[in-house]
Design a protein around this motif. Structure first.
Motif, short mmCIF file in Angstrom:
data_model
loop_
_atom_site.label_atom_id
_atom_site.label_comp_id
_atom_site.label_asym_id
_atom_site.label_seq_id
_atom_site.Cartn_x
_atom_site.Cartn_y
_atom_site.Cartn_z
N ALA A 285 0.83 -1.21 0.00
CA ALA A 285 0.00 0.00 0.00
C ALA A 285 0.86 1.25 0.00
O ALA A 285 0.59 2.22 0.72
N GLY A 286 1.92 1.23 -0.79
CA GLY A 286 2.78 2.40 -0.90
C GLY A 286 2.09 3.49 -1.70
O GLY A 286 1.66 3.26 -2.83
N SER A 287 1.95 4.67 -1.13
CA SER A 287 1.26 5.77 -1.82
C SER A 287 2.16 6.37 -2.89
O SER A 287 3.39 6.33 -2.79
N ASP A 293 -2.83 15.37 -0.84
CA ASP A 293 -4.02 14.92 -1.59
C ASP A 293 -4.65 13.71 -0.91
O ASP A 293 -5.89 13.58 -0.86
N LEU A 294 -3.81 12.82 -0.39
CA LEU A 294 -4.33 11.64 0.32
C LEU A 294 -5.12 12.06 1.55
O LEU A 294 -6.18 11.49 1.84
N GLN A 373 -1.18 -4.35 -3.18
CA GLN A 373 -2.22 -3.38 -2.87
C GLN A 373 -3.54 -4.08 -2.54
O GLN A 373 -3.94 -5.01 -3.23
N GLY A 374 -4.18 -3.64 -1.47
CA GLY A 374 -5.53 -4.11 -1.15
C GLY A 374 -6.55 -3.27 -1.89
O GLY A 374 -6.51 -2.03 -1.82
N GLU A 375 -7.48 -3.90 -2.58
CA GLU A 375 -8.44 -3.15 -3.38
C GLU A 375 -9.50 -2.45 -2.54
O GLU A 375 -10.18 -1.54 -3.02
N ARG A 376 -9.65 -2.85 -1.27
CA ARG A 376 -10.62 -2.19 -0.38
C ARG A 376 -9.97 -1.10 0.47
O ARG A 376 -10.62 -0.51 1.34
N ASP A 377 -8.75 -0.79 0.22
CA ASP A 377 -7.99 0.22 0.97
C ASP A 377 -8.54 1.61 0.62
O ASP A 377 -8.56 1.99 -0.54
N TYR A 378 -8.97 2.39 1.64
CA TYR A 378 -9.42 3.74 1.38
C TYR A 378 -8.35 4.78 1.68
O TYR A 378 -8.50 5.96 1.36
N GLN A 379 -7.24 4.38 2.29
CA GLN A 379 -6.18 5.32 2.62
C GLN A 379 -5.20 5.48 1.46
O GLN A 379 -4.82 6.59 1.10
N VAL A 380 -4.78 4.37 0.91
CA VAL A 380 -3.99 4.35 -0.32
C VAL A 380 -4.77 3.46 -1.27
O VAL A 380 -5.01 2.30 -0.98
N THR A 381 -5.21 4.02 -2.37
CA THR A 381 -6.21 3.33 -3.19
C THR A 381 -5.62 2.73 -4.47
O THR A 381 -4.42 2.84 -4.74
N MET A 382 -6.51 2.14 -5.25
CA MET A 382 -6.10 1.55 -6.52
C MET A 382 -5.60 2.61 -7.50
O MET A 382 -4.93 2.29 -8.47
N VAL A 383 -5.94 3.87 -7.24
CA VAL A 383 -5.37 4.95 -8.06
C VAL A 383 -3.85 4.95 -7.94
O VAL A 383 -3.13 5.07 -8.94
N ASP A 384 -3.36 4.80 -6.71
CA ASP A 384 -1.91 4.74 -6.49
C ASP A 384 -1.31 3.50 -7.13
O ASP A 384 -0.23 3.55 -7.74
N PHE A 385 -2.00 2.37 -7.00
CA PHE A 385 -1.52 1.12 -7.59
C PHE A 385 -1.39 1.27 -9.10
O PHE A 385 -0.40 0.81 -9.70
N ASP A 386 -2.38 1.91 -9.72
CA ASP A 386 -2.34 2.11 -11.17
C ASP A 386 -1.19 3.02 -11.58
O ASP A 386 -0.60 2.85 -12.66
N LEU A 387 -0.86 3.99 -10.72
CA LEU A 387 0.28 4.86 -11.02
C LEU A 387 1.59 4.09 -10.96
O LEU A 387 2.50 4.32 -11.79
#
Length: 444
Positions: A285-287, A293-294, A373-387
């Motif tokens: 879950a690395g941002s 913004d987070l 990345q956890g897909e249910r993570d609201y602190q660091v999200t799949m947006v970060d994973f996609d980046l």
């Protein structure tokens, strides 16, 4: 000759199954004994209950003292309503059985410690919500050694979980997320770093975890907060932990990895730039997006969980939005008060992070990356994973894995993730441990 070999193999298999069955039978018997022991206390049969005690326990806790303890529990929690599930843990030559007890006013676990002779050597009552070691941990596979990380005014204590045996083993340093964390990264009843350390050590990988500087040296860091950046908060001690591992005789110096969670994952490229002794990096879950913004996204998400955002909540969101604008403003200077900025953190901290993009910085590191990345993570999200994926996904030495049911602590759940999950007892998902272990073993 062929028949003899078949017969010998059959006998070995039979003996192995007999051994497994016998072990499971002993486990079942002790769980039955523990439930019976609790039932005897509930029935007031204290003279019978103490007959199972070993010599030391019998002297320390005779029947009248046992009765006093039980009566104290009943006066506080009410009468016992039901004896629930049981579970076991091994601790060297002892086996511990936890019996969940539902009282009128809450749950407690009766922690009953058995010797190899099935005698009771210890008795404790602990909250049911307390931390529980996950089933994938094999306590007999590793030992733990107390170590120190860093030097001088900023030395911090740590724990090295070291697999047993004589050969050199790969090792991982665990780097915390935001905030003052202990070495287990304890959040409520959960200890994700202990899960990771014990899970990986059970699979032959040494793990070093340590107290975060902002927790162990809370007063000193508070006094220096105006001058604090992520270098002092996180990077320096992560590098010191890597150096500490290189001095351990059974650690393979060519296979030292750094695992960063949340902010720790965000800072992996900075840690890598500060040390040439790291073989590869693991981000949990690395941002990637800017920290300010987070903060705004998280507050907005939490206020919207109930389906509506009140006028008061919107006012708070607007205040944080203005603080974020100040962080992004070209006019930001170290003279701006921390109270005017997100989280009450100093301007120097925000200025140090300005322009930093971990996904782009990671491109300059010719080291392997595992990004989880956890897909249910609201602190660091799949947006970060996609980046991360956009920046590094084409590289052969980068592996990216997303888990549909996991949250920010890599614990499983359903539906929208909420802060209440962090105070619900759980453990890092077994598959995460397995994926990390397999990836490390492949880095040879």
């Amino acid at each position: 000759m062929q028949r003899a070999r078949i017969f010998a193999v059959s006998m070995i298999v039979a003996l192995l199954w007999e051994s497994v069955f016998a072990s499971e039978q002993v486990k079942f018997d002790r769980e039955k004994l523990a439930r019976g022991f609790v039932n005897q206390m509930e029935q007031g049969e204290f003279e019978k209950a103490v007959q199972r005690f070993d010599t030391v326990m019998a002297k320390a806790l005779p029947s009248d003292k046992l009765q006093a303890i039980w009566n104290g529990l009943v006066s506080q929690y009410g009468s016992l309503q039901r004896i629930g599930d049981t579970r076991t843990e091994d601790l060297k030559k002892y086996q511990i059985v936890f019996v969940t007890c539902q009282f009128e006013r809450g749950k407690l676990d009766a922690k009953v410690v058995f010797t190899e002779q099935n005698e009771i050597a210890g008795l404790f009552f602990v909250p049911t919500g307390a931390y529980r070691s996950p089933g994938y941990v094999n306590q007999k596979a590793f030992e733990e050694v107390e170590v120190t990380v860093g030097s001088g005014l900023w030395v911090v204590p740590g724990t090295l979980s070291l697999p047993k045996g004589g050969k050199e083993v790969p090792a991982v340093v665990l780097v915390h997320g935001s905030g003052p964390h202990d070495r287990d990264e304890t959040i409520g009843p959960n200890k994700p770093f202990r899960d990771l350390a014990h899970g990986l050590a059970s699979r032959g990988i040494a793990v070093l975890r340590y107290e975060k500087r902002t927790k162990h040296h809370r007063l000193k860091t508070a006094l220096l907060s105006g001058g604090l950046t992520v270098k002092e908060e996180t990077v320096d001690d992560a590098v010191a932990a890597v150096n500490a591992l290189t001095k351990q005789p059974r650690i393979d110096p060519e296979r030292i990895f750094v695992l960063g969670h949340s902010l720790g994952g965000n800072l992996l490229p900075r840690i890598g730039a500060a040390s040439d002794k790291i073989t590869g990096f693991i981000s949990l879950a690395g941002s990637v997006r800017p920290l300010e913004d987070l903060v705004l996204d998280q507050v907005s998400y939490l206020f919207s969980l109930d389906g509506t955002v009140s006028a008061e909540e919107q006012q708070k969101i607007d205040v944080i939005a203005k603080q974020v604008e100040k962080v992004k403003s070209p006019a930001l200077s170290e003279e701006v008060a921390a109270s005017e900025l997100p989280l009450g953190v100093s301007a120097r901290y925000w200025l140090d992070l300005r322009g930093y993009d971990p996904s782009k910085s990671a491109k300059t590191l010719e080291k392997a990356f595992l990004i989880l990345q956890g897909e249910r993570d609201y602190q660091v999200t799949m947006v970060d994973f996609d980046l991360w994926k956009q920046a590094l996904g084409s590289r052969d030495d980068v592996t990216l894995i997303a888990y549909p049911r996991l949250n920010h602590l890599f614990m499983a759940g359903e539906g929208k993730s909420a802060p209440s999950e962090y105070i619900t007892p759980g453990n890092v998902e077994k598959r995460v441990i397995t994926d990390i272990a397999k990836w490390i073993e492949a880095q040879k």
